[in-house]
Design an enzyme around this catalytic site. Structure first.
Site, PDB file in Angstrom:
ATOM      1  N   ASN A  41       0.847  -1.197   0.000  1.00  0.00           N
ATOM      2  CA  ASN A  41       0.000   0.000   0.000  1.00  0.00           C
ATOM      3  C   ASN A  41       0.879   1.243   0.000  1.00  0.00           C
ATOM      4  OD1 ASN A  41       0.559   0.861   2.821  1.00  0.00           O
ATOM      5  ND2 ASN A  41      -0.355  -1.129   3.257  1.00  0.00           N
ATOM      6  N   ASP A  50      -3.354  -6.502   4.895  1.00  0.00           N
ATOM      7  CA  ASP A  50      -4.320  -7.363   5.582  1.00  0.00           C
ATOM      8  C   ASP A  50      -4.362  -8.769   4.994  1.00  0.00           C
ATOM      9  OD1 ASP A  50      -5.273  -5.581   7.520  1.00  0.00           O
ATOM     10  OD2 ASP A  50      -6.444  -4.513   6.003  1.00  0.00           O
ATOM     11  N   LYS A  74       8.855 -16.562 -11.503  1.00  0.00           N
ATOM     12  CA  LYS A  74       8.032 -15.476 -12.054  1.00  0.00           C
ATOM     13  C   LYS A  74       6.853 -16.057 -12.840  1.00  0.00           C
ATOM     14  CE  LYS A  74       8.200 -11.562 -15.138  1.00  0.00           C
ATOM     15  NZ  LYS A  74       8.898 -10.903 -16.219  1.00  0.00           N
ATOM     16  N   PHE A  84      -3.917   3.166  15.162  1.00  0.00           N
ATOM     17  CA  PHE A  84      -4.370   4.168  14.195  1.00  0.00           C
ATOM     18  C   PHE A  84      -5.592   3.606  13.489  1.00  0.00           C
ATOM     19  CE2 PHE A  84      -1.386   7.744  13.258  1.00  0.00           C
ATOM     20  CZ  PHE A  84      -0.507   7.528  14.305  1.00  0.00           C
ATOM     21  N   LYS A 136     -12.669  -0.188  16.418  1.00  0.00           N
ATOM     22  CA  LYS A 136     -11.299  -0.732  16.483  1.00  0.00           C
ATOM     23  C   LYS A 136     -10.741  -0.673  17.908  1.00  0.00           C
ATOM     24  CE  LYS A 136     -10.285  -0.213  11.638  1.00  0.00           C
ATOM     25  NZ  LYS A 136      -9.764   0.558  10.538  1.00  0.00           N
ATOM     26  N   LYS A 171      -9.536  -4.276  19.316  1.00  0.00           N
ATOM     27  CA  LYS A 171      -8.092  -4.475  19.481  1.00  0.00           C
ATOM     28  C   LYS A 171      -7.625  -4.176  20.908  1.00  0.00           C
ATOM     29  CE  LYS A 171      -7.645  -3.458  14.567  1.00  0.00           C
ATOM     30  NZ  LYS A 171      -6.674  -3.632  13.495  1.00  0.00           N
TER      31      LYS A 171
HETATM   32  O1  PMT Z   1       3.077   6.124   6.499  1.00  0.00           O
HETATM   33  P1  PMT Z   1       2.472   7.440   6.049  1.00  0.00           P
HETATM   34  O2  PMT Z   1       2.601   7.650   4.556  1.00  0.00           O
HETATM   35  O3  PMT Z   1       3.001   8.599   6.846  1.00  0.00           O
HETATM   36  O4  PMT Z   1       0.888   7.378   6.305  1.00  0.00           O
HETATM   37  C1  PMT Z   1       0.409   7.336   7.613  1.00  0.00           C
HETATM   38  C2  PMT Z   1      -0.747   6.350   7.752  1.00  0.00           C
HETATM   39  C3  PMT Z   1      -1.945   6.816   6.928  1.00  0.00           C
HETATM   40  C4  PMT Z   1      -0.317   4.935   7.283  1.00  0.00           C
HETATM   41  C5  PMT Z   1      -1.097   6.304   9.304  1.00  0.00           C
HETATM   42  O5  PMT Z   1      -1.486   7.597   9.702  1.00  0.00           O
HETATM   43  C6  PMT Z   1      -2.207   5.330   9.579  1.00  0.00           C
HETATM   44  O6  PMT Z   1      -3.391   5.614   9.513  1.00  0.00           O
HETATM   45  N1  PMT Z   1      -1.798   4.066   9.939  1.00  0.00           N
HETATM   46  C7  PMT Z   1      -2.728   2.932  10.112  1.00  0.00           C
HETATM   47  C8  PMT Z   1      -2.979   2.267   8.787  1.00  0.00           C
HETATM   48  C9  PMT Z   1      -3.886   1.057   8.929  1.00  0.00           C
HETATM   49  O7  PMT Z   1      -3.473  -0.054   8.677  1.00  0.00           O
HETATM   50  O8  PMT Z   1      -5.082   1.345   9.406  1.00  0.00           O
HETATM   51  P2  PMT Z   1      -6.242   0.273   9.684  1.00  0.00           P
HETATM   52  O9  PMT Z   1      -7.412   1.113  10.042  1.00  0.00           O
HETATM   53  O10 PMT Z   1      -6.355  -0.648   8.508  1.00  0.00           O
HETATM   54  O11 PMT Z   1      -5.701  -0.549  10.925  1.00  0.00           O
HETATM   55  C10 PMT Z   1      -6.029  -0.212  12.260  1.00  0.00           C
HETATM   56  C11 PMT Z   1      -4.846  -0.475  13.183  1.00  0.00           C
HETATM   57  O12 PMT Z   1      -4.540  -1.876  13.158  1.00  0.00           O
HETATM   58  C12 PMT Z   1      -3.583   0.252  12.806  1.00  0.00           C
HETATM   59  O13 PMT Z   1      -2.953   0.703  13.956  1.00  0.00           O
HETATM   60  C13 PMT Z   1      -2.736  -0.832  12.114  1.00  0.00           C
HETATM   61  O14 PMT Z   1      -1.347  -0.623  12.309  1.00  0.00           O
HETATM   62  C14 PMT Z   1      -3.199  -2.108  12.819  1.00  0.00           C
HETATM   63  N2  PMT Z   1      -3.145  -3.319  11.993  1.00  0.00           N
HETATM   64  C15 PMT Z   1      -3.811  -3.410  10.824  1.00  0.00           C
HETATM   65  C16 PMT Z   1      -3.763  -4.586  10.091  1.00  0.00           C
HETATM   66  C17 PMT Z   1      -3.028  -5.686  10.590  1.00  0.00           C
HETATM   67  N3  PMT Z   1      -2.953  -6.835   9.934  1.00  0.00           N
HETATM   68  N4  PMT Z   1      -2.385  -5.573  11.767  1.00  0.00           N
HETATM   69  C18 PMT Z   1      -2.437  -4.408  12.473  1.00  0.00           C
HETATM   70  O15 PMT Z   1      -1.841  -4.299  13.553  1.00  0.00           O
END
Ligand code: PMT
Length: 413
Positions: free
Chosen positions: A222, A291, A301, A335, A349, A353
């Site tokens: 991403n 995810d 390949k 986040f 969330k 979590k």
């Molecule tokens: O890196 P930049 O370009 O500066 O951009 C910043 C950002 C947009 C990436 C950052 O501000 C942000 O929002 N990070 C969280 C991105 C994310 O995966 O969001 P989510 O809503 O899908 O996940 C929620 C939380 O679960 C997040 O804290 C994530 O780190 C965590 N997660 C998600 C998926 C996964 N498999 N494991 C996780 O721990």
């Protein structure tokens, strides 16, 4: 000519030679209207496009140029202005000034002053598209970004030279808004740099994307740049914390005081987080882990002749939820990257979590989210359900806001 302006923040505006100089006049006027004291330094080439009198009239300050000044005069003036600047702005910035700053060349009033300043430097490039895309210019910009210089990206379109592409200086209103957000942050940071309010706290920060390989040459990922997570790690270090940064594949460097663990996939990131979780007081998960991963990664390949490609994706572990389920005394900050219903999804969330706090950002909003230097965050705490929306600010300022909230939670325990 100069008035007494003790209460105003000082912007030093460097103007270099290009057709966008006329926009720098508009920028000066906006900054003055926004309540800043503006001192302008013009290169001799800039003076060929717009008269210093224009900037003198708009800023109500004497404009500094090299044109008639002897080098002796620079020595006094460049140090005085370098010290005076709360924010140093260069707009328009030619390839020449970017190259000089990136390579430590100080041979005129502007380049000597910018070299001597301790202020944040905001650069708004403006040049022909082929110059802007030139690999040397891009390397200079990348180097300056790594060193903490801030950029306001040029726009794309028809350029003054007739070429079409990226290189047109950002609009003065956009630069002025960005400068104001950096200036607001300088006040906050200057108070904070002496405060080591996280002394000895062990913080685990994640940053950037993860990548999931499809075959030896292709992957799923991403647009996370890592800037948000790296800003949190740097701010925590400055405030005295012991920082471990688990970083996906990003193009960023960090301070040597940070213990950095580079990972590729979501499973790698999970392992690095689990390995360090028990020795951690605070977890801040700014990363954007993939995810899903490909069920059967191809050993070789995949050929186009193999026909339509169907990938079976399997869900990756949720790192934060895994850590949340093992949480003891740790403060857990997640986040939420959303494009709609920010509050609703963020609150879900928090529960799912087992978090103490979530930082929600609308990644579709201008100036927020992936690969931007700024962010617009909303902080929700689980203990009292409180929600605070913050205005647009640099990711570094957002990092300090996040740490302020964490500190508040720590103190209320
Ligand atoms: O890196 P930049 O370009 O500066 O951009 C910043 C950002 C947009 C990436 C950052 O501000 C942000 O929002 N990070 C969280 C991105 C994310 O995966 O969001 P989510 O809503 O899908 O996940 C929620 C939380 O679960 C997040 O804290 C994530 O780190 C965590 N997660 C998600 C998926 C996964 N498999 N494991 C996780 O721990």
């Amino acid at each position: 000519m100069s008035e007494m302006k003790e209460n105003k923040k000082n912007i030093v505006l460097g103007v270099t030679g290009g057709i966008a100089c006329y926009k720098a006049a508009d920028l000066t006027s906006r900054l003055v209207k926004d309540g800043f004291n503006v001192d302008v330094i013009m290169t001799p080439n800039a003076c060929n496009f717009v008269s210093p009198l224009t900037f003198q009239t708009l800023s109500k300050n004497q404009v500094v140029t090299d044109t008639f000044a002897a080098p002796k005069y620079w020595e006094v003036e460049h140090v005085a202005l370098a010290k005076k600047a709360d924010v140093f702005v260069i707009a328009p910035a030619t390839a020449d000034i970017i190259g000089k700053i990136a390579n430590g060349i100080a041979d005129d009033m502007l380049s000597t002053t910018v070299m001597a300043t301790g202020a944040r430097v905001v650069i708004a490039p403006a040049m022909n598209v082929n110059m802007y895309e030139n690999v040397i210019v891009q390397e200079n910009i990348a180097k300056l970004r790594r060193l903490g210089y801030l950029f306001v990206e040029p726009g794309a379109g028809m350029l003054a030279c007739g070429d079409v592409g990226k290189g047109r200086m950002a609009e003065p209103v956009e630069i002025a808004e960005y400068v104001a957000s950096v200036a607001a942050e300088t006040g906050v940071n200057s108070e904070k740099t002496s405060v080591r309010d996280l002394e000895g706290k062990r913080i685990l920060v994640t940053a950037g994307p993860t990548v999931e390989e499809i075959d030896p040459v292709r992957y799923i990922s991403n647009r996370s740049s890592g800037k948000m997570g790296f800003s949190v790690a740097e701010a925590a270090l400055d405030r005295g914390a012991v920082v471990t940064l688990v970083a996906g594949p990003v193009n960023l460097e960090c301070s040597s005081g940070i213990r950095r663990i580079d990972v590729k996939s979501t499973e790698d990131m999970l392992k690095a987080c689990l390995d360090n979780f028990d020795d951690t007081d605070i977890v801040i998960k700014a990363a954007a882990p993939a995810d899903f991963r490909v069920e059967n990664k191809a050993e070789h390949k995949i050929k186009k002749t193999d026909g339509n490609l169907c990938l079976n994706l399997t869900e990756n572990p949720d790192i934060l939820a895994t850590l949340g389920s093992r949480k003891q005394e740790q403060i857990m900050v997640g986040f939420a990257a959303e494009t709609r219903d920010l509050e609703k999804y963020a609150r879900e969330k928090i529960k799912k979590k087992n978090l103490d706090m979530i930082v929600a950002n609308n990644v579709a909003a201008p100036g927020a989210g992936f690969d931007k230097d700024t962010n617009i965050i909303t902080v929700i705490r689980s203990a009292d359900g409180s929600m605070t929306e913050y205005p647009i600010m640099s990711k570094r300022a957002a990092a300090d806001v996040i740490l302020d909230n964490v500190l508040d939670i720590l103190r209320s325990r």
